[in-house]
Design a protein around this motif. Structure first.
Motif, PDB file in Angstrom:
ATOM      1  N   LEU A  55       0.787  -1.058  -0.001  1.00 48.62           N
ATOM      2  CA  LEU A  55       0.401   0.383   0.100  1.00 48.62           C
ATOM      3  C   LEU A  55       0.735   1.376  -0.120  1.00 48.62           C
ATOM      4  CD1 LEU A  55      -3.310  -0.870   2.316  1.00 48.62           C
ATOM      5  CD2 LEU A  55      -3.364  -0.826   0.113  1.00 48.62           C
ATOM      6  N   LEU A  56       1.689   1.254   0.749  1.00 43.28           N
ATOM      7  CA  LEU A  56       2.875   2.754   0.795  1.00 43.28           C
ATOM      8  C   LEU A  56       3.412   2.128  -0.427  1.00 43.28           C
ATOM      9  CD1 LEU A  56       4.105   2.441   4.919  1.00 43.28           C
ATOM     10  CD2 LEU A  56       2.396   3.790   4.222  1.00 43.28           C
ATOM     11  N   CYS A  57       3.276   1.160  -1.073  1.00 37.38           N
ATOM     12  CA  CYS A  57       4.404   1.930  -2.783  1.00 37.38           C
ATOM     13  C   CYS A  57       3.695   2.349  -3.329  1.00 37.38           C
ATOM     14  CB  CYS A  57       5.170   0.226  -2.881  1.00 37.38           C
ATOM     15  SG  CYS A  57       7.105  -0.310  -2.153  1.00 37.38           S
ATOM     16  N   ALA A  58       2.462   1.657  -3.635  1.00 36.48           N
ATOM     17  CA  ALA A  58       1.049   2.349  -4.416  1.00 36.48           C
ATOM     18  C   ALA A  58       0.721   3.365  -4.378  1.00 36.48           C
ATOM     19  CB  ALA A  58       0.032   0.895  -4.694  1.00 36.48           C
ATOM     20  N   ARG A  59       1.049   3.825  -3.089  1.00 38.09           N
ATOM     21  CA  ARG A  59       0.236   5.022  -2.596  1.00 38.09           C
ATOM     22  C   ARG A  59       1.353   6.075  -3.082  1.00 38.09           C
ATOM     23  NH1 ARG A  59      -0.099   7.334   3.655  1.00 38.09           N
ATOM     24  NH2 ARG A  59       2.036   7.162   3.119  1.00 38.09           N
ATOM     25  N   ARG A  60       2.808   5.592  -3.469  1.00 37.62           N
ATOM     26  CA  ARG A  60       3.791   6.694  -3.640  1.00 37.62           C
ATOM     27  C   ARG A  60       3.558   6.986  -4.646  1.00 37.62           C
ATOM     28  NH1 ARG A  60       6.640  10.058  -4.732  1.00 37.62           N
ATOM     29  NH2 ARG A  60       8.529  11.088  -3.750  1.00 37.62           N
ATOM     30  N   ALA A  61       3.342   5.388  -5.986  1.00 43.12           N
ATOM     31  CA  ALA A  61       3.465   5.745  -7.168  1.00 43.12           C
ATOM     32  C   ALA A  61       2.238   6.496  -7.488  1.00 43.12           C
ATOM     33  CB  ALA A  61       3.395   3.954  -7.383  1.00 43.12           C
ATOM     34  N   VAL A  62       1.560   6.478  -6.874  1.00 37.56           N
ATOM     35  CA  VAL A  62       0.239   7.028  -7.509  1.00 37.56           C
ATOM     36  C   VAL A  62       0.690   8.796  -6.953  1.00 37.56           C
ATOM     37  CG1 VAL A  62      -2.267   7.551  -6.871  1.00 37.56           C
ATOM     38  CG2 VAL A  62      -1.603   5.503  -7.338  1.00 37.56           C
ATOM     39  N   ARG A  63       1.246   9.065  -6.709  1.00 38.84           N
ATOM     40  CA  ARG A  63       1.103  10.371  -6.085  1.00 38.84           C
ATOM     41  C   ARG A  63       2.299  10.726  -7.016  1.00 38.84           C
ATOM     42  NH1 ARG A  63       2.660  10.733   0.915  1.00 38.84           N
ATOM     43  NH2 ARG A  63       0.063  10.581   1.291  1.00 38.84           N
ATOM     44  N   ALA A  64       3.239  10.314  -7.465  1.00 33.59           N
ATOM     45  CA  ALA A  64       4.158  10.044  -8.629  1.00 33.59           C
ATOM     46  C   ALA A  64       3.348  10.562 -10.255  1.00 33.59           C
ATOM     47  CB  ALA A  64       5.477   9.413  -8.242  1.00 33.59           C
ATOM     48  N   MET A  65       2.680   9.476 -10.577  1.00 37.27           N
ATOM     49  CA  MET A  65       2.057   9.506 -11.616  1.00 37.27           C
ATOM     50  C   MET A  65       1.125   9.902 -12.394  1.00 37.27           C
ATOM     51  SD  MET A  65       3.910   5.577 -12.214  1.00 37.27           S
ATOM     52  CE  MET A  65       2.807   4.699 -11.493  1.00 37.27           C
ATOM     53  N   SER A  66       0.144  10.348 -11.077  1.00 33.57           N
ATOM     54  CA  SER A  66      -1.198  10.543 -11.459  1.00 33.57           C
ATOM     55  C   SER A  66      -1.110  11.865 -12.020  1.00 33.57           C
ATOM     56  CB  SER A  66      -2.145  11.372 -10.138  1.00 33.57           C
ATOM     57  OG  SER A  66      -3.209  11.882 -10.367  1.00 33.57           O
ATOM     58  N   THR A  67      -1.647  12.135 -13.414  1.00 36.77           N
ATOM     59  CA  THR A  67      -2.214  13.068 -14.056  1.00 36.77           C
ATOM     60  C   THR A  67      -2.333  14.277 -13.016  1.00 36.77           C
ATOM     61  OG1 THR A  67      -3.892  12.718 -15.327  1.00 36.77           O
ATOM     62  CG2 THR A  67      -2.389  12.030 -15.944  1.00 36.77           C
ATOM     63  N   SER A  68      -3.148  13.638 -12.758  1.00 37.07           N
ATOM     64  CA  SER A  68      -4.237  14.930 -11.744  1.00 37.07           C
ATOM     65  C   SER A  68      -3.213  15.928 -10.532  1.00 37.07           C
ATOM     66  CB  SER A  68      -5.429  14.564 -10.295  1.00 37.07           C
ATOM     67  OG  SER A  68      -5.276  13.698  -9.570  1.00 37.07           O
ATOM     68  N   ARG A  69      -2.080  15.085 -10.384  1.00 36.25           N
ATOM     69  CA  ARG A  69      -0.494  15.789  -9.289  1.00 36.25           C
ATOM     70  C   ARG A  69       0.584  16.130 -10.289  1.00 36.25           C
ATOM     71  NH1 ARG A  69      -1.757  13.388  -4.033  1.00 36.25           N
ATOM     72  NH2 ARG A  69      -4.049  12.995  -3.845  1.00 36.25           N
ATOM     73  N   GLY A  70       0.051  15.868 -11.560  1.00 28.28           N
ATOM     74  CA  GLY A  70       1.327  16.585 -12.296  1.00 28.28           C
ATOM     75  C   GLY A  70       1.863  15.374 -13.020  1.00 28.28           C
ATOM     76  N   GLY A  71       1.938  14.536 -13.297  1.00 29.45           N
ATOM     77  CA  GLY A  71       2.643  13.459 -13.222  1.00 29.45           C
ATOM     78  C   GLY A  71       1.971  12.905 -14.761  1.00 29.45           C
ATOM     79  N   GLY A  72       2.665  11.532 -15.586  1.00 31.57           N
ATOM     80  CA  GLY A  72       2.549  11.451 -16.635  1.00 31.57           C
ATOM     81  C   GLY A  72       1.609  10.428 -16.544  1.00 31.57           C
ATOM     82  N   GLY A  73       1.600  10.385 -15.707  1.00 36.38           N
ATOM     83  CA  GLY A  73       0.186   8.858 -15.962  1.00 36.38           C
ATOM     84  C   GLY A  73       1.361   7.539 -15.423  1.00 36.38           C
ATOM     85  N   GLY A  74       1.077   6.467 -15.494  1.00 37.78           N
ATOM     86  CA  GLY A  74       2.131   5.219 -15.113  1.00 37.78           C
ATOM     87  C   GLY A  74       1.031   3.543 -15.015  1.00 37.78           C
ATOM     88  N   VAL A  75       2.022   2.880 -14.846  1.00 36.99           N
ATOM     89  CA  VAL A  75       1.185   1.412 -14.549  1.00 36.99           C
ATOM     90  C   VAL A  75       2.257   0.853 -13.431  1.00 36.99           C
ATOM     91  CG1 VAL A  75       1.616  -0.930 -15.567  1.00 36.99           C
ATOM     92  CG2 VAL A  75       1.323   1.317 -16.703  1.00 36.99           C
ATOM     93  N   ILE A  76       1.209  -0.122 -12.189  1.00 38.69           N
ATOM     94  CA  ILE A  76       1.605  -0.467 -11.111  1.00 38.69           C
ATOM     95  C   ILE A  76       1.277  -1.981 -11.896  1.00 38.69           C
ATOM     96  CG2 ILE A  76       0.720  -0.876  -8.919  1.00 38.69           C
ATOM     97  CD1 ILE A  76       0.445   1.855  -8.189  1.00 38.69           C
ATOM     98  N   VAL A  77       2.129  -2.977 -11.355  1.00 36.01           N
ATOM     99  CA  VAL A  77       1.951  -3.879 -11.394  1.00 36.01           C
ATOM    100  C   VAL A  77       1.650  -4.527  -9.867  1.00 36.01           C
ATOM    101  CG1 VAL A  77       2.292  -6.334 -11.822  1.00 36.01           C
ATOM    102  CG2 VAL A  77       2.832  -3.527 -13.653  1.00 36.01           C
TER     103      VAL A  77
END
Length: 249
Positions: free
Chosen positions: A118-140
């Motif tokens: 959960l911590l890693c996924a949360r941090r990844a979302v914060r980095a990748m989310s387009t609504s937060r300035g990121g460019g999108g991405g993928v979590i596996v």
């Protein structure tokens, strides 16, 4: 074209190491997260670099929020904006019935396999989310066939942690789809990795082969290819999926 910068937890051995080597050969820049074995992580990094890629090793306890933040900071500082996360690190304990398990083992498995994911996924979302300035991405997320088989007499607590990973995958995929992030899981069956030795039964993968319809345990590279597919352009319409790669189980 945006380059792929992928963080892999538990990347120094087993499925994580095989995935790092495959993704590196496919052009990903990689942060290889590891818990203790720096030499093993460095060997993975060296293999990626030898194949023409870029990679860096980073020590991390994924149950530690600050350590997870540092993992992603290393990625962005050394390689660029993160585009992918392979949530792979996991631990188990000695095989046996739940009634004989130690509370400390139960806590450790859940801390790493649920809280850490959960911590890693949360941090990844914060980095990748387009609504937060990121460019999108993928979590596996790397789950396990144990999530539905239950692993009675061996590690019910580990199976329970993987069932939580499946639920997290489905829920988070729906939550962040509009933010440019796809979330999927790969659920391996029994695979020849070091995790069996840490459970006190180094020959388990061979011993349980008769229970597997295909008649053998899997190899880490076979799981790595499934993970790689979810990160590839060929999987752009896949989200919220749990792909079972378990030899028929």
């Amino acid at each position: 074209m945006r380059r792929n910068v992928t963080v892999i937890t538990g990347g120094s051995r087993g499925i994580g190491a095989a995935t790092a080597r495959l993704l590196g050969a496919e052009g990903h820049h990689l942060v290889v997260g590891y818990r203790r074995d720096r030499d093993a992580a460095d060997r993975v990094v060296a293999d990626v670099v030898a194949a023409g890629g870029r990679a860096v090793a980073c020590a991390v306890d994924i149950a530690d929020e600050d350590a997870v933040d540092r993992l992603f900071e290393v990625a962005s500082e050394r390689l660029g904006p993160v585009t992918g996360l392979v949530n792979n690190a996991a631990i188990t304990s000695r095989l046996g019935p739940l009634a004989d398990s130690d509370t400390s083992d139960l806590r450790s498995v859940v801390e790493v396999g649920v809280i850490g994911y959960l911590l890693c996924a949360r941090r990844a979302v914060r980095a990748m989310s387009t609504s937060r300035g990121g460019g999108g991405g993928v979590i596996v997320n790397v789950s396990s066939a144990a999530a539905t088989l239950g692993s009675p007499g061996e590690y019910v607590h580990y199976a329970a942690s993987k069932a939580a990973v499946d639920a997290m995958t489905v829920g988070l995929a729906k939550e962040v789809a509009a933010e440019g992030i796809r979330v999927n899981a790969v659920a391996p069956g029994t695979v020849h990795t070091e995790i069996h030795a840490s459970s006190g039964d180094p020959d388990r993968a061979t011993r349980v082969a008769t229970r597997i319809p295909l008649g053998r345990a899997g190899q880490p590279e076979e799981i790595a290819h499934a993970i790689s597919w979810f990160l590839s352009p060929g999987a752009t319409y896949a989200s919220g999926a749990v792909l079972r790669v378990a030899g028929g189980n």
